[in-house]
Design a protein around this motif. Structure first.
Motif, PDB file in Angstrom:
ATOM      1  N   LEU A  19      21.144 103.617  -9.356  1.00  0.00           N
ATOM      2  CA  LEU A  19      21.163 102.278  -9.934  1.00  0.00           C
ATOM      3  C   LEU A  19      21.368 102.319 -11.450  1.00  0.00           C
ATOM      4  O   LEU A  19      20.653 103.005 -12.171  1.00  0.00           O
ATOM      5  CB  LEU A  19      19.837 101.568  -9.636  1.00  0.00           C
ATOM      6  N   GLY A  20      22.374 101.589 -11.909  1.00  0.00           N
ATOM      7  CA  GLY A  20      22.622 101.475 -13.337  1.00  0.00           C
ATOM      8  C   GLY A  20      23.318 102.643 -13.987  1.00  0.00           C
ATOM      9  O   GLY A  20      23.406 102.716 -15.215  1.00  0.00           O
ATOM     10  N   ALA A  21      23.847 103.556 -13.189  1.00  0.00           N
ATOM     11  CA  ALA A  21      24.480 104.747 -13.767  1.00  0.00           C
ATOM     12  C   ALA A  21      25.788 104.434 -14.477  1.00  0.00           C
ATOM     13  O   ALA A  21      26.199 105.160 -15.388  1.00  0.00           O
ATOM     14  CB  ALA A  21      24.723 105.797 -12.670  1.00  0.00           C
ATOM     15  N   VAL A 135      28.382 109.251 -10.437  1.00  0.00           N
ATOM     16  CA  VAL A 135      28.090 108.964 -11.836  1.00  0.00           C
ATOM     17  C   VAL A 135      26.598 109.186 -12.058  1.00  0.00           C
ATOM     18  O   VAL A 135      25.771 108.662 -11.315  1.00  0.00           O
ATOM     19  CB  VAL A 135      28.478 107.516 -12.216  1.00  0.00           C
ATOM     20  N   VAL A 136      26.262 109.955 -13.088  1.00  0.00           N
ATOM     21  CA  VAL A 136      24.874 110.317 -13.367  1.00  0.00           C
ATOM     22  C   VAL A 136      24.460 109.715 -14.704  1.00  0.00           C
ATOM     23  O   VAL A 136      25.111 109.943 -15.727  1.00  0.00           O
ATOM     24  CB  VAL A 136      24.695 111.850 -13.401  1.00  0.00           C
ATOM     25  N   ASP A 137      23.400 108.945 -14.689  1.00  0.00           N
ATOM     26  CA  ASP A 137      22.843 108.328 -15.891  1.00  0.00           C
ATOM     27  C   ASP A 137      22.082 109.395 -16.672  1.00  0.00           C
ATOM     28  O   ASP A 137      20.958 109.748 -16.328  1.00  0.00           O
ATOM     29  CB  ASP A 137      21.907 107.186 -15.471  1.00  0.00           C
ATOM     30  N   ALA A 138      22.690 109.902 -17.742  1.00  0.00           N
ATOM     31  CA  ALA A 138      22.094 111.023 -18.466  1.00  0.00           C
ATOM     32  C   ALA A 138      20.735 110.668 -19.062  1.00  0.00           C
ATOM     33  O   ALA A 138      19.847 111.531 -19.167  1.00  0.00           O
ATOM     34  CB  ALA A 138      23.039 111.491 -19.573  1.00  0.00           C
ATOM     35  N   LYS A 139      20.540 109.415 -19.423  1.00  0.00           N
ATOM     36  CA  LYS A 139      19.283 108.995 -20.051  1.00  0.00           C
ATOM     37  C   LYS A 139      18.118 109.051 -19.066  1.00  0.00           C
ATOM     38  O   LYS A 139      16.997 109.412 -19.438  1.00  0.00           O
ATOM     39  CB  LYS A 139      19.441 107.572 -20.611  1.00  0.00           C
TER      40      LYS A 139
END
Length: 329
Positions: A19-21, A135-139
């Motif tokens: 979610l959100g990535a 897609v990976v959300d780094a944060k």
């Protein structure tokens, strides 16, 4: 049955990520790129209502929204049906496309989605699973990987890993994350995608899906794959045709993020602000909240605000009451 000697299967890309990535951002990048491809998009959301279709660039592409559940659960039958309908329209000439992109909900386990192309004979003959792009959300990835098995599944099944939001962490943290990702999936190349900016050739026509490699990860991949979401994760939608007061809705967003940010997995909305002729778009993940000015409200369009919130143990009624107080009466 199709003649394999005279028919070239339509390549399909599964676009996934927690979610959100940044999946929709990447998808908009693909749709706006001058690559000359005609693309059919199947877009899925978790919850009773979806707004991502309104956030996608509308061009010549065919966009089909599925918002009645997770694409890897009860609506997989719908996925088979939609793929069949797209194939039929392509064959009779009513729709022209060369490839399909399936954007899954952020809570989807990609295994059953990919499985569709191997256990459904008609689908497997007409379409070719080209690759799974995650897609990976780094944060937020390290926290998500520790707490949510879906995030691990998405990384494990990837043929390409794209890191978003790397500008929000240090170079040392990027190295730490990439090390963790390689422990989960050593075969997938890792690239960075700042606001969806990435080489299209690294996403489309990669012929990256390797069934043998997937069987090593999940031996029963071709069997009956069950999937369950975290029981604590819920989704709800707030709608109103009354305009919001700008100062009040900004204050609400600040308080919501402060009080519930840790439990807010994803929140997004298209909002009608009093006195503003354009849509205002809110999107956020945990404590990170962003807003932007969208397109003009059409002359005959109902100016309706729709906010979607996905999180753990959120006080739905309290949030509804607070939002009600932000409206211009």
């Amino acid at each position: 049955m199709l003649d394999p000697n005279s028919f070239t299967p339509v390549p399909v890309t599964i676009l996934t990520g927690f979610l959100g990535a940044g999946k929709t951002t990447l998808l908009n990048r693909i749709l706006s790129e001058q690559h000359g491809h005609r693309i059919a998009v199947i877009e899925n959301e978790f919850g009773e209502a979806g707004i991502d279709n309104d956030l996608l660039i509308q061009g010549e592409e065919q966009i089909v929204e599925m918002n009645n559940g997770c694409i890897c659960c009860t609506v997989r039958g719908d996925l088979v049906r939609i793929l069949g309908e797209l194939a039929e329209k392509r064959e009779n000439g009513s729709l022209i496309f060369e490839r399909v992109i399936i954007e899954t909900t952020g809570l989807a386990d990609p295994a059953p989605v990919a499985q569709t192309f191997f256990v459904e004979q008609d689908i497997g003959e007409y379409y070719l699973l080209d690759g799974v792009i995650t897609v990976v959300d780094a944060k937020h990835a390290l926290k998500q990987l520790s707490e949510c098995h879906e995030a691990e599944e998405q990384v494990g099944f990837a043929d390409r890993l794209l890191l978003s939001k790397t500008d929000l962490i240090t170079p040392e943290e990027v190295i730490e994350l990439e090390t963790r990702l390689r422990l989960i999936n050593a075969r997938a190349p890792i690239a960075h995608a700042h606001f969806g900016e990435t080489d299209i050739s690294e996403i489309l026509d990669i012929r990256g899906f390797n069934l043998n490699a997937i069987l090593e990860i999940e031996p029963d991949f071709l069997g009956d794959v069950s999937h369950a979401h975290d029981a604590g994760i819920t989704s709800f939608v707030y709608r109103t045709e009354q305009a919001f007061d700008a100062a009040r809705i900004i204050g609400f967003m600040d308080v919501m993020v402060r009080d519930y940010g840790n439990d807010l997995l994803r929140y997004k909305g298209i909002v009608h602000i009093a006195g503003c002729d354009r849509k205002v778009i809110y999107q956020g993940v945990h404590m990170l909240l962003g807003d932007s000015i969208g397109e003009l409200w059409a002359a005959n369009e109902v100016r309706q605000s729709v906010l979607v919130l996905i999180g753990r143990n959120l006080p739905k009624q309290e949030i509804y009451t607070a939002l009600d107080s932000c409206r211009v009466i």
